[in-house]
Design an enzyme around this catalytic site. Structure first.
Site, short mmCIF file in Angstrom:
data_model
loop_
_atom_site.label_atom_id
_atom_site.label_comp_id
_atom_site.label_asym_id
_atom_site.label_seq_id
_atom_site.Cartn_x
_atom_site.Cartn_y
_atom_site.Cartn_z
N HIS A 99 0.87 -1.18 0.00
CA HIS A 99 0.00 0.00 0.00
C HIS A 99 0.90 1.23 0.00
CE1 HIS A 99 -3.69 2.32 0.83
NE2 HIS A 99 -2.84 3.13 1.45
N CYS A 100 0.78 2.03 -1.04
CA CYS A 100 1.65 3.19 -1.21
C CYS A 100 0.88 4.46 -0.85
CB CYS A 100 2.15 3.28 -2.64
SG CYS A 100 3.30 4.65 -2.92
N PRO A 101 1.21 5.13 0.26
CA PRO A 101 0.51 6.37 0.59
C PRO A 101 0.83 7.51 -0.37
CG PRO A 101 2.32 6.00 2.11
CD PRO A 101 2.23 4.78 1.26
N GLY A 131 -1.73 7.14 -2.86
CA GLY A 131 -3.08 7.08 -2.28
C GLY A 131 -3.87 5.86 -2.66
N ASN A 132 -3.18 4.72 -2.87
CA ASN A 132 -3.90 3.52 -3.30
C ASN A 132 -3.00 2.32 -3.06
OD1 ASN A 132 -5.87 1.88 -4.35
ND2 ASN A 132 -5.94 2.85 -6.36
#
Length: 407
Positions: A167-169, A172-173
């Site tokens: 999960h890559c902040p 944002g997804n």
């Protein structure tokens, strides 16, 4: 108490579980935590805007007009890959329906048998064979499914994602099966853009320093040096991330598998998904087919709403509003509470004592003594007298009248 059942059509994304947000009628899908994504947009757009405003005019005149043109093309490609990664479905797997979850539970109980009290039940796993290698499919207690190979449950989005990478902040997804190639192209193009901007910043400072000196250049362009400092630190992080994912692609491995050591370390198990060839692994990840979404976010489904009739009579205009929004798609259905409520009947649907008395009075048929027909004029025909319906009260009164006549 009666209620009006209203049914309308809604999009499936409005009823999907999980912690995602949707825009543009379900076409855009993102995580709820989007603060870092906005920071990413600000850094990219802000850095490129400063470069286009201060460095590009001088470089286009004194060096080549192709410099800003190539920078603009690279900037648009970076933004396209970022938005494609952020706004797409990463490969979310739909949760099991109640009937499917019940069937899976029955299968698990039949396989494991009755577990004695006080003992821990065995893990819920299934074994499948992939390229001669045994791979375990784990059961997700949230989604009520056995996850496919390489899938994992994201705790931030609360969804199972196929070929889950991480999960890559910053985007944002989640990064998964359907958007990993766009994520890699985003990091690769961003690295090239950062190197491009940082290089021509140095060229710009050197060309100005040769003509007017370093101190004069510092006075004329005071914002160039903080700008170069930001590019320098950003360069190492972005280029390092791109190099790490290039290494993973060459092995056909995900970040989640690398962190857990699924195909290395103590297990000493070979990766069943690797083709033992760097070119084939890269072609599969970057040039493979585009997988469709299995969510059907924009599909239609029915949504039922029960509205008490008392609310429709109390609030003026509510019935017209509901009919315009709900009844335009489906006809209204009026439901009445059962005459004999049970424990499954909701409290608001149970009839009160007053409603029961009124309903009994309306259903009760009048006795012959109570019926008094009005005198009609001779010109009008005499109405036909309808006999009362059979009821316990009328039967008792009829028997009393028959006895009086017999005496």
């Amino acid at each position: 108490m009666s209620a009006v059942m209203m049914t309308r059509k809604v999009r499936k994304w409005e009823k999907l579980p999980g912690k995602n947000t949707f825009c543009c009628d379900g076409r855009v899908m993102m995580a709820r935590q989007k603060g870092v994504f906005y920071l990413t947009l600000f850094l990219i757009v802000g850095t490129c805007s400063l470069f286009f405003a201060f460095e590009c005019p001088y470089l286009a005149i004194h060096l080549s007009p192709a410099i800003p043109v190539f920078a603009i093309l690279l900037f648009f490609f970076v933004m396209a890959m970022l938005l494609r990664t952020s706004f797409s479905d990463p490969g979310v797997l739909p949760r099991a329906l109640p009937e499917e979850a019940t069937f899976i539970e029955m299968e698990i109980e039949a396989t494991n048998g009755n577990v004695p009290a006080g003992q821990r039940p065995p893990p819920r796993i299934r074994n499948v064979q992939i390229n001669g290698q045994i791979v375990k499919l784990k059961y997700c207690y949230t989604c009520k499914i056995f996850r496919p190979p390489r899938a994992s449950h994201c705790s931030i989005c609360d969804n199972c994602v196929d070929r889950f990478d991480h999960h890559c902040p910053w985007v944002g997804n989640c990064v998964g099966k359907r958007n990993y190639r766009y994520f890699y192209l985003f990091t690769l193009s961003l690295s090239l853009l950062t190197i491009y901007i940082f290089t021509f910043n140095i060229v710009h400072v050197v060309m100005r320093s040769v003509n007017s000196g370093f101190v004069k250049t510092l006075q004329d362009t005071p914002g160039t040096y903080p700008f170069m400092l930001v590019c320098f630190f950003t360069l190492w992080s972005v280029v390092g991330l791109t190099g790490f994912h290039t290494y993973l692609i060459s092995l056909n491995q995900t970040t989640n598998e690398d962190i857990k050591g699924s195909w290395s370390g103590k297990n000493r198990v070979q990766n069943p998904y690797s083709h033992k060839n760097i070119i084939n692994n890269c072609c599969e990840v970057l040039c493979g087919p585009a997988y469709p979404s299995v969510l059907d976010r924009r599909g239609l489904m029915r949504d039922d709403l029960s509205v008490p009739t008392s609310a429709l009579s109390i609030v003026p205009g509510l019935c017209l509003q509901l009919e315009s929004s709900y009844g335009a798609m489906f006809p209204l259905q009026k439901t009445t509470a059962p005459l004999i409520p049970n424990e499954h009947t909701p409290d608001d649907a149970k009839p009160s004592m007053a409603d029961s008395a009124i309903a009994h009075a309306e259903k009760r048929s009048p006795s012959p003594r109570e019926e008094k027909l009005p005198t009609l004029p001779k010109s009008s025909p005499t109405p036909t007298k309808v006999p009362p319906l059979a009821s316990p009260e009328t039967d008792a009164e009829a028997s009393i009248i028959a006895k009086d006549k017999a005496l």
